[in-house]
Design a protein around this motif. Structure first.
Motif, PDB file in Angstrom:
ATOM      1  N   TYR A  60       0.788  -1.232   0.000  1.00  0.00           N
ATOM      2  CA  TYR A  60       0.000   0.000   0.000  1.00  0.00           C
ATOM      3  C   TYR A  60       0.822   1.285   0.000  1.00  0.00           C
ATOM      4  CZ  TYR A  60      -3.451  -3.455   1.580  1.00  0.00           C
ATOM      5  OH  TYR A  60      -4.251  -4.564   1.701  1.00  0.00           O
ATOM      6  N   GLY A  61       2.131   1.172   0.159  1.00  0.00           N
ATOM      7  CA  GLY A  61       2.969   2.366   0.168  1.00  0.00           C
ATOM      8  C   GLY A  61       3.628   2.593   1.518  1.00  0.00           C
ATOM      9  N   PRO A  62       4.644   3.447   1.564  1.00  0.00           N
ATOM     10  CA  PRO A  62       5.412   3.667   2.798  1.00  0.00           C
ATOM     11  C   PRO A  62       4.586   4.180   3.969  1.00  0.00           C
ATOM     12  CG  PRO A  62       5.951   5.315   1.111  1.00  0.00           C
ATOM     13  CD  PRO A  62       5.158   4.248   0.440  1.00  0.00           C
ATOM     14  N   LEU A  63       3.598   5.026   3.699  1.00  0.00           N
ATOM     15  CA  LEU A  63       2.777   5.568   4.782  1.00  0.00           C
ATOM     16  C   LEU A  63       2.009   4.458   5.489  1.00  0.00           C
ATOM     17  CD1 LEU A  63       1.729   7.965   6.371  1.00  0.00           C
ATOM     18  CD2 LEU A  63      -0.038   8.286   4.617  1.00  0.00           C
ATOM     19  N   ALA A  64       1.531   3.486   4.726  1.00  0.00           N
ATOM     20  CA  ALA A  64       0.801   2.366   5.320  1.00  0.00           C
ATOM     21  C   ALA A  64       1.698   1.588   6.283  1.00  0.00           C
ATOM     22  CB  ALA A  64       0.271   1.440   4.229  1.00  0.00           C
ATOM     23  N   GLY A  65       2.961   1.397   5.890  1.00  0.00           N
ATOM     24  CA  GLY A  65       3.893   0.708   6.772  1.00  0.00           C
ATOM     25  C   GLY A  65       4.085   1.446   8.081  1.00  0.00           C
ATOM     26  N   VAL A  66       4.197   2.769   8.005  1.00  0.00           N
ATOM     27  CA  VAL A  66       4.362   3.581   9.214  1.00  0.00           C
ATOM     28  C   VAL A  66       3.107   3.511  10.075  1.00  0.00           C
ATOM     29  CG1 VAL A  66       4.700   5.939  10.082  1.00  0.00           C
ATOM     30  CG2 VAL A  66       6.008   5.131   8.108  1.00  0.00           C
ATOM     31  N   ILE A  67       1.943   3.521   9.447  1.00  0.00           N
ATOM     32  CA  ILE A  67       0.680   3.440  10.190  1.00  0.00           C
ATOM     33  C   ILE A  67       0.575   2.115  10.932  1.00  0.00           C
ATOM     34  CG2 ILE A  67      -1.830   3.274   9.938  1.00  0.00           C
ATOM     35  CD1 ILE A  67      -1.607   5.344   7.680  1.00  0.00           C
ATOM     36  N   VAL A  68       0.963   1.023  10.277  1.00  0.00           N
ATOM     37  CA  VAL A  68       0.946  -0.290  10.937  1.00  0.00           C
ATOM     38  C   VAL A  68       1.871  -0.267  12.160  1.00  0.00           C
ATOM     39  CG1 VAL A  68       1.569  -2.728  10.708  1.00  0.00           C
ATOM     40  CG2 VAL A  68       0.340  -1.579   8.865  1.00  0.00           C
ATOM     41  N   GLU A  69       3.048   0.327  12.007  1.00  0.00           N
ATOM     42  CA  GLU A  69       3.981   0.429  13.132  1.00  0.00           C
ATOM     43  C   GLU A  69       3.362   1.240  14.269  1.00  0.00           C
ATOM     44  OE1 GLU A  69       6.821  -0.962  13.674  1.00  0.00           O
ATOM     45  OE2 GLU A  69       7.487  -1.700  11.716  1.00  0.00           O
ATOM     46  N   PHE A  70       2.681   2.324  13.915  1.00  0.00           N
ATOM     47  CA  PHE A  70       2.074   3.191  14.939  1.00  0.00           C
ATOM     48  C   PHE A  70       0.954   2.472  15.677  1.00  0.00           C
ATOM     49  CE2 PHE A  70      -1.189   6.285  16.201  1.00  0.00           C
ATOM     50  CZ  PHE A  70      -0.445   7.066  17.076  1.00  0.00           C
ATOM     51  N   ILE A  71       0.060   1.825  14.932  1.00  0.00           N
ATOM     52  CA  ILE A  71      -1.100   1.174  15.551  1.00  0.00           C
ATOM     53  C   ILE A  71      -0.667   0.024  16.447  1.00  0.00           C
ATOM     54  CG2 ILE A  71      -3.179  -0.177  15.107  1.00  0.00           C
ATOM     55  CD1 ILE A  71      -3.624   1.498  12.606  1.00  0.00           C
ATOM     56  N   LYS A  72       0.268  -0.804  15.963  1.00  0.00           N
ATOM     57  CA  LYS A  72       0.686  -1.962  16.776  1.00  0.00           C
ATOM     58  C   LYS A  72       1.311  -1.510  18.088  1.00  0.00           C
ATOM     59  CE  LYS A  72       5.489  -2.753  15.576  1.00  0.00           C
ATOM     60  NZ  LYS A  72       6.551  -3.650  15.149  1.00  0.00           N
ATOM     61  N   ASN A  73       2.102  -0.432  18.049  1.00  0.00           N
ATOM     62  CA  ASN A  73       2.733   0.046  19.280  1.00  0.00           C
ATOM     63  C   ASN A  73       1.751   0.783  20.177  1.00  0.00           C
ATOM     64  OD1 ASN A  73       5.718  -0.606  19.342  1.00  0.00           O
ATOM     65  ND2 ASN A  73       5.549   0.222  17.276  1.00  0.00           N
ATOM     66  N   LEU A  74       0.790   1.468  19.574  1.00  0.00           N
ATOM     67  CA  LEU A  74      -0.257   2.112  20.366  1.00  0.00           C
ATOM     68  C   LEU A  74      -1.050   1.053  21.135  1.00  0.00           C
ATOM     69  CD1 LEU A  74      -1.612   4.834  21.013  1.00  0.00           C
ATOM     70  CD2 LEU A  74      -3.198   4.389  19.124  1.00  0.00           C
ATOM     71  N   LEU A  75      -1.386  -0.046  20.451  1.00  0.00           N
ATOM     72  CA  LEU A  75      -2.092  -1.150  21.110  1.00  0.00           C
ATOM     73  C   LEU A  75      -1.229  -1.785  22.196  1.00  0.00           C
ATOM     74  CD1 LEU A  75      -3.719  -2.882  17.991  1.00  0.00           C
ATOM     75  CD2 LEU A  75      -4.898  -1.544  19.742  1.00  0.00           C
ATOM     76  N   HIS A  76       0.047  -1.933  21.903  1.00  0.00           N
ATOM     77  CA  HIS A  76       0.940  -2.590  22.850  1.00  0.00           C
ATOM     78  C   HIS A  76       1.189  -1.737  24.088  1.00  0.00           C
ATOM     79  CE1 HIS A  76       4.421  -5.077  24.149  1.00  0.00           C
ATOM     80  NE2 HIS A  76       3.770  -6.017  23.482  1.00  0.00           N
ATOM     81  N   CYS A  77       0.973  -0.429  23.985  1.00  0.00           N
ATOM     82  CA  CYS A  77       1.119   0.451  25.146  1.00  0.00           C
ATOM     83  C   CYS A  77       0.152   0.070  26.260  1.00  0.00           C
ATOM     84  CB  CYS A  77       0.898   1.909  24.747  1.00  0.00           C
ATOM     85  SG  CYS A  77       2.315   2.667  23.905  1.00  0.00           S
ATOM     86  N   THR A  78      -0.958  -0.563  25.896  1.00  0.00           N
ATOM     87  CA  THR A  78      -1.961  -0.948  26.902  1.00  0.00           C
ATOM     88  C   THR A  78      -1.488  -2.118  27.753  1.00  0.00           C
ATOM     89  OG1 THR A  78      -3.101  -2.460  25.362  1.00  0.00           O
ATOM     90  CG2 THR A  78      -3.816  -0.166  25.388  1.00  0.00           C
ATOM     91  N   VAL A  79      -0.472  -2.830  27.291  1.00  0.00           N
ATOM     92  CA  VAL A  79       0.038  -3.981  28.049  1.00  0.00           C
ATOM     93  C   VAL A  79       1.552  -3.857  28.249  1.00  0.00           C
ATOM     94  CG1 VAL A  79      -1.778  -5.569  27.317  1.00  0.00           C
ATOM     95  CG2 VAL A  79       0.251  -5.296  25.888  1.00  0.00           C
TER      96      VAL A  79
END
Length: 202
Positions: A60-79
């Motif tokens: 999907y492009g470089p921005l999509a890769g960055v978004i995936v990185e952001f979301i996974k770490n945002l979710l992981h912040c909860t644990v």
């Protein structure tokens, strides 16, 4: 014509949102599957969570890769077990890796372009890991772990290490590059099969 174009764009946007969401969820799960490396201090572990982000950058492009990185770490912040410092480091390096790789692949959408992009991305990630850890991540760690204890963990592996910058150059930078290379190898092996599904052609 306009209606058809709008419908096509709508389908592409929906596919991108769904695909990015699925890859983010997969990355979050893979972040749990971490294991220690004998030649690294115990607080540094290896995981495969950059794989979905790298696949997203290709599909999907470089921005999509960055978004995936952001979301996974945002979710992981909860644990988190590192007071979000580990997640901050993971995002910085993962974003650099996927953005660099995705930008190069965007210019040359071929297997060769993907490999070159990921190789360059791995090296750039390793280089960025030095100032990132030296000036941002490890100073943040000292809020709950003394710098002496951090250096001590490295000194147990290599007694000659007495400074943080030495530890980062000897241990972290090579480890980060190798981690990127492993993600590259696996992604190159599986991406061709996944690409039609991610792009709605499967």
């Amino acid at each position: 014509m306009d209606v058809t174009t709008n419908n096509t764009k709508s389908k592409v946007n929906i596919r991108l949102l769904v695909g990015t969401g699925m890859l983010s969820g997969l990355a979050f799960v893979l972040q749990y599957l971490e294991f220690p490396i004998p030649i690294m201090p115990g607080f540094i572990k290896f995981d495969f969570s950059d794989l979905p982000a790298l696949i997203g950058a290709f599909a999907y492009g470089p921005l999509a890769g960055v978004i995936v990185e952001f979301i996974k770490n945002l979710l992981h912040c909860t644990v988190t077990q590192s007071f979000t410092v580990g997640e901050l480091s993971n995002f910085i390096l993962g974003a650099v890796f996927t953005a660099t790789t995705g930008l190069i692949y965007k210019k040359n959408k071929s297997k060769k372009g993907a490999i070159i992009g990921a190789l360059v991305g791995s090296v750039v990630m390793g280089i960025i890991s030095f100032p990132s850890n030296l000036f941002i991540v490890y100073p943040a760690y000292t809020k709950f772990m003394p710098m002496e204890a951090i250096i001590g963990a490295y000194s147990e592996l290599l007694p000659s290490v007495g400074k943080l910058w030495q530890a980062l150059l000897i241990f972290n930078v090579p480890f980060t590059i190798v981690k990127g290379l492993i993600s590259t190898l696996i992604t190159v092996l599986v991406y061709k099969r996944l690409s039609p599904v991610l792009k709605g052609r499967g």
